[in-house]
Design an enzyme around this catalytic site. Structure first.
Site, PDB file in Angstrom:
ATOM      1  N   THR A   1      14.964   2.474  39.026  1.00  0.00           N
ATOM      2  CA  THR A   1      15.402   3.387  37.969  1.00  0.00           C
ATOM      3  C   THR A   1      14.500   3.755  36.821  1.00  0.00           C
ATOM      4  O   THR A   1      13.719   2.953  36.310  1.00  0.00           O
ATOM      5  CB  THR A   1      16.711   2.847  37.329  1.00  0.00           C
TER       6      THR A   1
ATOM      7  N   SER B   1      12.951   0.220  35.534  1.00  0.00           N
ATOM      8  CA  SER B   1      11.589  -0.129  35.955  1.00  0.00           C
ATOM      9  C   SER B   1      10.595   0.982  35.620  1.00  0.00           C
ATOM     10  O   SER B   1       9.404   0.740  35.454  1.00  0.00           O
ATOM     11  CB  SER B   1      11.556  -0.432  37.458  1.00  0.00           C
TER      12      SER B   1
ATOM     13  N   ARG C   1      17.300   7.438  42.554  1.00  0.00           N
ATOM     14  CA  ARG C   1      17.025   6.519  43.673  1.00  0.00           C
ATOM     15  C   ARG C   1      17.707   5.171  43.427  1.00  0.00           C
ATOM     16  O   ARG C   1      17.561   4.588  42.347  1.00  0.00           O
ATOM     17  CB  ARG C   1      15.521   6.319  43.813  1.00  0.00           C
TER      18      ARG C   1
ATOM     19  N   GLY D   1      19.901  -1.273  36.648  1.00  0.00           N
ATOM     20  CA  GLY D   1      20.217  -2.646  36.988  1.00  0.00           C
ATOM     21  C   GLY D   1      21.026  -2.681  38.262  1.00  0.00           C
ATOM     22  O   GLY D   1      20.784  -1.919  39.182  1.00  0.00           O
TER      23      GLY D   1
ATOM     24  N   LYS E   1      23.471   8.412  38.258  1.00  0.00           N
ATOM     25  CA  LYS E   1      23.306   7.312  37.298  1.00  0.00           C
ATOM     26  C   LYS E   1      23.803   7.652  35.904  1.00  0.00           C
ATOM     27  O   LYS E   1      23.773   6.801  35.013  1.00  0.00           O
ATOM     28  CB  LYS E   1      21.819   6.920  37.225  1.00  0.00           C
TER      29      LYS E   1
ATOM     30  N   ASP F   1      16.853   9.288  37.015  1.00  0.00           N
ATOM     31  CA  ASP F   1      16.388   9.617  38.363  1.00  0.00           C
ATOM     32  C   ASP F   1      17.559   9.375  39.314  1.00  0.00           C
ATOM     33  O   ASP F   1      18.673   9.057  38.871  1.00  0.00           O
ATOM     34  CB  ASP F   1      15.164   8.768  38.748  1.00  0.00           C
TER      35      ASP F   1
ATOM     36  N   ASP G   1       6.543   5.274  39.358  1.00  0.00           N
ATOM     37  CA  ASP G   1       7.243   4.011  39.549  1.00  0.00           C
ATOM     38  C   ASP G   1       7.853   4.014  40.942  1.00  0.00           C
ATOM     39  O   ASP G   1       8.541   4.955  41.332  1.00  0.00           O
ATOM     40  CB  ASP G   1       8.350   3.852  38.497  1.00  0.00           C
TER      41      ASP G   1
END
Lengths: 215, 286
Positions: free
Chosen positions: B49, B177, B67, B95, B81, B65, B214
């Site tokens: 994320t 992340s 994913r 998380g 999200k 995002d 990322d």
């Protein structure tokens, strides 16, 4: 708890190799990563050991680089002693021996070797990290291995299918390789950026590239 | 005068107050059972994320995002999200996917009951307090890192909430992340009182920085604009820079690979008749 120093790092990537009646295809993605970061979008995982044999390696980049240097040196020594380059089955055996020599502190390298043998037939060898190897019709290794192998099993190995097995030529297999990498790139975070594809025949090695997603 | 009842989670908090350790014994038993039978406990899906939130001239902009990862595998290429909390408040979650989903649903429900009790719109600080109290109660076991944004009678607000229950009130924030990649874009481009189009562009660029740099983030960018005038623009798939169809189209599939009937083994066949009644169907927005 205490954190011990780990000598290994996983730098990601997927490599595959497919053999044909008079050719072999070896392909790998070009992404180098560490943890969640991308270190480079354009690093080759393929290495031409002889003009008839290509080694594809995923795993820890520094171990892969060292392994290639060692193979190159041993190959040169062989050439000086025997006045001819090593044949593909000989390179395959040499790689196995080299890996097993480091049985107690292994090269963190997942290898796949593709080339043409002395009769001009395509040969693919797959390895584990400590040198166990086998000649196989096709193989895949690395982080995206689990997404590639079932596809190769069905399309190339003709497994779990009842229709007639069809002979696939070099161009058709290259397209299947591209399709496989697009699939692996969708679901494996370490596979992406672009694919490097090498086709080996008795006349030499041709290289081509194919772009993948960069996310 | 309407009463604000404090018994919203009377079912969860035991009457003795403080921490509730009822499940510690049960969890230990489950772990031991798994060990004995050599089976593996199911891994929670984490979202990797990149999530962001900024305050701009007329409100807030949230971005995320799409994913969701399970270790190094992409479990979901296009998950949502940005979660609804109230008509004037949305919350991005990073998380463990289940934790962010259920926590935001619970607090959204509590906020609605509170609106009914108080006859006034929810305030962002209320949501922040409800979220942090729940997360602190579970001592970080609920792995939800949230970016909460919304507009209320006191203005436009963005909060960051960590899994252990600490919060920060900021003009711009990133989490997940990909937060470092996104924050580098914010630090370079954020100004006070940005106009809406510039604010949206900044949020898009920061999420895309996470998507491409990322490995835990990827696919598309969703944005949500919440304005002081009460309007909301939820832009699902605001930017879709990672389509796979062009790649598939570039591959020349051999006709030999087409799969005809009979390729897959048929073990048994069962035919069942259904009586069908035709009716008029109204399509309702999800």
């Amino acid at each position: 708890y205490e954190h011990r120093f780990s000598p290994y790092d996983f730098n990601g990537g997927t490599t595959i190799a497919i053999s044909g009646p008079d050719f072999a295809i070896v392909a790998a993605d070009t992404r180098l990563s560490s943890g969640y970061e991308i270190l480079s979008r354009d690093v080759s995982k393929l290495h031409e050991v002889t003009s008839k044999c290509v080694l594809g390696s995923a795993g820890c980049k520094t171990d892969v680089d060292q392994l290639r240097s060692v193979l190159d040196i041993k190959g040169k020594v062989y050439q000086h002693n025997h006045r001819k380059p090593m044949s593909t089955p000989s390179v395959a055996q040499m790689l196995s021996n080299t890996l097993y020599q480091r049985r107690m502190f292994p090269y963190y390298a997942f290898n796949v070797m593709g080339g043409v043998d002395e009769e001009g037939k395509g040969a693919v060898y797959s390895y584990d990290a400590v040198g166990s190897f086998e000649r196989t019709p096709y193989s895949a290794t690395g982080s995206g291995q689990a997404y590639m192998i079932p596809l190769l099993d069905n399309v190339i190995g003709h497994k779990n299918r009842l229709d007639e097995k069809k002979e696939l030529g070099v161009e058709e297999l290259v397209e299947i390789v591209k399709d496989g990498f697009v699939t692996a790139g969708e679901r494996d975070i370490y596979t992406g950026d672009s694919v490097e594809i090498k086709v080996i025949t008795k006349d030499g090695i041709q290289t081509q590239r194919f772009n993948l997603k960069a996310d | 005068m309407s009463e604000v009842t404090a018994s919203i989670d009377s079912k969860e908090a035991s009457n003795t107050g403080g921490f509730n350790f009822d499940n510690v014994h049960r969890n230990r038993m489950i772990e031991n059972l798994a060990k004995e039978s050599n089976s593996v406990l199911p891994q929670a899906t984490k979202t990797g994320t990149t999530i962001v939130g900024i305050v701009y001239k007329d409100g807030v902009v949230l971005g995320a995002d799409t994913r969701a990862t399970n270790g190094t595998e992409v479990a979901e290429k296009n998950c949502e999200k940005i979660h609804y909390l109230a008509p004037n408040m949305y919350c991005c979650g990073a998380g463990t996917a289940a934790d962010t989903e259920m926590t935001t649903k619970m607090i959204s429900s509590q906020l609605e009951l509170l609106r009914m009790n108080t006859h006034s719109p929810s305030r962002v600080v209320t949501a922040c307090t409800l979220l942090k109290r729940k997360l602190f109660q579970y001592q970080g076991q609920i792995s939800a890192a949230l970016v909460l944004g919304g507009c209320d009678v006191n203005g436009a607000h963005v909060y960051q909430i960590y899994p252990h229950g600490s919060t920060g009130k900021l003009p711009y924030t990133t989490m997940g992340s990909g937060s470092l990649a996104a924050m580098s874009v914010f630090e370079q481009g954020w100004r006070e009182d940005m106009p809406e189009n510039e604010a949206l562009e900044l949020v898009r660029r920061s999420i895309l920085a996470g998507v491409f740099n990322d490995l835990g983030s990827g696919s598309n960018c969703d944005t949500c604009v919440i304005r002081m005038d009460g309007t909301v623009s939820y832009n699902r798939g605001d930017v879709t820079p990672n389509p796979v169809q062009p790649l598939r189209d570039a591959i020349r599939h051999s006709s030999k690979l087409s799969i005809s009937a009979g390729t897959t083994a048929v073990l048994s066949t069962k035919n069942q008749r259904f009586a069908v009644t035709l009716a008029d169907v109204d399509v309702v927005e999800a």
